[in-house]
Write an enzyme that holds these catalytic residues in place. Structure first.
Site, PDB file in Angstrom:
ATOM      1  N   CYS A   7       0.804  -1.233   0.000  1.00 51.25           N
ATOM      2  CA  CYS A   7       0.000   0.000   0.000  1.00 51.25           C
ATOM      3  C   CYS A   7       0.834   1.279   0.000  1.00 51.25           C
ATOM      4  CB  CYS A   7      -1.007   0.000   1.152  1.00 51.25           C
ATOM      5  SG  CYS A   7      -0.268  -0.089   2.774  1.00 51.25           S
ATOM      6  N   CYS A  32      -3.604  -2.512  -0.790  1.00 52.91           N
ATOM      7  CA  CYS A  32      -2.519  -3.416  -0.394  1.00 52.91           C
ATOM      8  C   CYS A  32      -2.199  -4.491  -1.435  1.00 52.91           C
ATOM      9  CB  CYS A  32      -2.837  -4.044   0.961  1.00 52.91           C
ATOM     10  SG  CYS A  32      -3.022  -2.798   2.263  1.00 52.91           S
ATOM     11  N   LYS A  44      -5.256  -8.402  11.890  1.00 55.48           N
ATOM     12  CA  LYS A  44      -5.125  -6.968  11.613  1.00 55.48           C
ATOM     13  C   LYS A  44      -6.506  -6.439  11.307  1.00 55.48           C
ATOM     14  CE  LYS A  44      -2.934  -3.585   8.680  1.00 55.48           C
ATOM     15  NZ  LYS A  44      -1.911  -3.312   7.684  1.00 55.48           N
ATOM     16  N   LYS A  61      -3.145  -6.394  15.886  1.00 57.76           N
ATOM     17  CA  LYS A  61      -2.980  -4.980  15.577  1.00 57.76           C
ATOM     18  C   LYS A  61      -4.315  -4.343  15.294  1.00 57.76           C
ATOM     19  CE  LYS A  61      -1.134  -2.218  11.890  1.00 57.76           C
ATOM     20  NZ  LYS A  61      -0.500  -2.204  10.605  1.00 57.76           N
ATOM     21  N   TYR A 104       5.807   3.160  18.764  1.00 62.05           N
ATOM     22  CA  TYR A 104       6.546   4.401  18.500  1.00 62.05           C
ATOM     23  C   TYR A 104       7.066   5.016  19.796  1.00 62.05           C
ATOM     24  CZ  TYR A 104       4.088   3.593  14.164  1.00 62.05           C
ATOM     25  OH  TYR A 104       3.606   2.992  13.016  1.00 62.05           O
TER      26      TYR A 104
HETATM   27  C1  PBG Z   1       0.271  -1.396   5.757  1.00 61.90           C
HETATM   28  C2  PBG Z   1       0.296  -1.050   7.190  1.00 61.90           C
HETATM   29  C3  PBG Z   1      -0.497  -0.126   7.900  1.00 61.90           C
HETATM   30  C4  PBG Z   1       0.005  -0.101   9.204  1.00 61.90           C
HETATM   31  C5  PBG Z   1       1.056  -1.004   9.253  1.00 61.90           C
HETATM   32  N1  PBG Z   1       1.198  -1.593   8.021  1.00 61.90           N
HETATM   33  C6  PBG Z   1      -1.585   0.757   7.437  1.00 61.90           C
HETATM   34  C7  PBG Z   1      -2.867   0.197   7.001  1.00 61.90           C
HETATM   35  O1  PBG Z   1      -3.101  -1.007   6.972  1.00 61.90           O
HETATM   36  O2  PBG Z   1      -3.702   1.024   6.611  1.00 61.90           O
HETATM   37  C8  PBG Z   1      -0.472   0.773  10.329  1.00 61.90           C
HETATM   38  C9  PBG Z   1       0.538   1.062  11.406  1.00 61.90           C
HETATM   39  C10 PBG Z   1       0.203   2.192  12.305  1.00 61.90           C
HETATM   40  O3  PBG Z   1      -0.894   2.786  12.255  1.00 61.90           O
HETATM   41  O4  PBG Z   1       1.058   2.537  13.134  1.00 61.90           O
HETATM   42  N2  PBG Z   1      -0.731  -2.232   5.323  1.00 61.90           N
END
Ligand code: PBG
Length: 326
Positions: free
Chosen positions: A122, A130, A196, A249, A314
């Site tokens: 992405c 993605c 996720k 996540k 972070y």
């Molecule tokens: C990529 C990805 C994302 C995040 C990690 N890998 C963004 C999404 O899926 O939109 C988010 C990480 C964060 O918000 O710290 N696919």
């Protein structure tokens, strides 16, 4: 045995007593620092939505790596911002891409650091989804697999220790495992973003990595925030396909998912304390609504208590500094 025989406060009386009976520990060794690499930059470029975080050129990534080592943080997770984007996201597997360059430079300078490459398209596609799109403008699952595998192999070739697919395509873990093995990278591990969720908490990341979808959203491939049993199925499928470790996540809205996956699979579990979770704490601390250090350490401890073996955050460098002084 109730009151007055039992007085729970007895073991809370002093710091040493509290230390003795503490059930969960937070250590810099449990943290992973995410980093955004943009090779074209001359100097680090602050990300407005994430105070304290910058996009880094290659030499900036090298300094971040040295800082992690000095603070006892054992691992970094890499994202890339390419100079150009296209429909397939070909920048993702460019051997000269920012992530590949940063990983090979850091591996040479600091071979002990664990280098984890986020494997997704992405940030590299011009439409921000993605994977490549089908005629009906949906992400084409099976076409994405080939491109993800190419990306993973290029990251392993650069020196990545761990590949972390974050795209949520079905079958990607098995596909990437086979491609890595075929290319001779049998020792490179896979940390699957198994559960996720399609989350509002990725908002600041999309500015940081310039990866917002140009149309629609990711609900057709990322998980519905309402689903726990489905998260366990995702985790089990990833293990069957060869995942070495699993990830949940975001972290804080999904502590129950972390607990269930840790208990039910027995596999190592990571939790990603994402950009929106970070930005919320920073915003609250900036207006004096809470004490940043106490709040961050409490949140990270709660993620560990829920069952995460390690936390991608972070806050990693700040937390490691605070823990050194405790
Ligand atoms: C990529 C990805 C994302 C995040 C990690 N890998 C963004 C999404 O899926 O939109 C988010 C990480 C964060 O918000 O710290 N696919």
């Amino acid at each position: 045995m109730a009151f007055p025989l039992t007085r729970m406060r007895r073991l809370r009386r002093t710091p040493a007593l509290r230390e003795l009976v503490r059930e969960t520990r937070l250590d810099a060794g449990d943290l992973v620092l995410p980093i955004f690499v943009e090779a074209a930059l001359e100097a680090p470029q602050p990300i407005d939505a994430m105070p304290g975080v910058s996009r880094q050129p290659i030499n900036g990534a090298l300094s971040e790596a040295a800082e992690c080592l000095a603070l006892g943080i054992p691992a970094m997770l890499f994202f890339g911002i390419p100079p150009e984007k296209d429909a397939e996201g070909s920048g993702a597997w460019d051997p000269e891409g920012g992530v590949q360059q940063a990983i090979s430079a850091i591996k040479a300078a600091h071979p002990d650091l664990v280098l984890i490459a986020d494997c997704c398209l992405c940030e590299y596609t011009d439409h921000g989804h993605c994977g490549p799109l089908s005629d009906s403008r949906e992400v084409d699952n099976d076409a994405a697999l080939e491109l993800l595998a190419r990306t993973a192999v290029s990251q392993a070739a650069a020196g990545a220790d761990v590949i972390a697919p974050s795209d949520m395509m079905d079958g990607r873990v098995g596909f990437i495992r086979a491609a890595l093995d075929e290319a001779g990278y049998t020792e490179v591990a896979i940390l699957a973003y198994s559960a996720k969720f399609a989350s509002a908490f990725y908002g600041p990341f999309r500015e940081a990595a310039d990866g917002a979808p140009a149309f629609g959203d990711r609900r057709g491939y990322q998980m519905d925030p309402a689903n726990l049993r489905e998260a366990v199925r995702e985790a089990e499928l990833d293990l069957e396909e060869g995942a070495d470790a699993l990830m949940v996540k975001p972290a804080i809205p999904y502590l129950d998912v972390i607990r269930r996956i840790a208990d039910q699979t027995g596999a190592p579990v990571a939790a990603y304390n994402v950009s929106g979770e970070y930005a919320m704490v920073k915003a609250a601390a900036a207006v004096g609504a809470l004490d940043e250090q106490t709040a961050v350490l409490e949140l990270l401890t709660s993620i560990r208590r829920a069952g995460a073996d390690f936390v991608i955050t972070y806050h990693a460098k700040d937390a490691a500094r605070w823990l050194q002084k405790m």
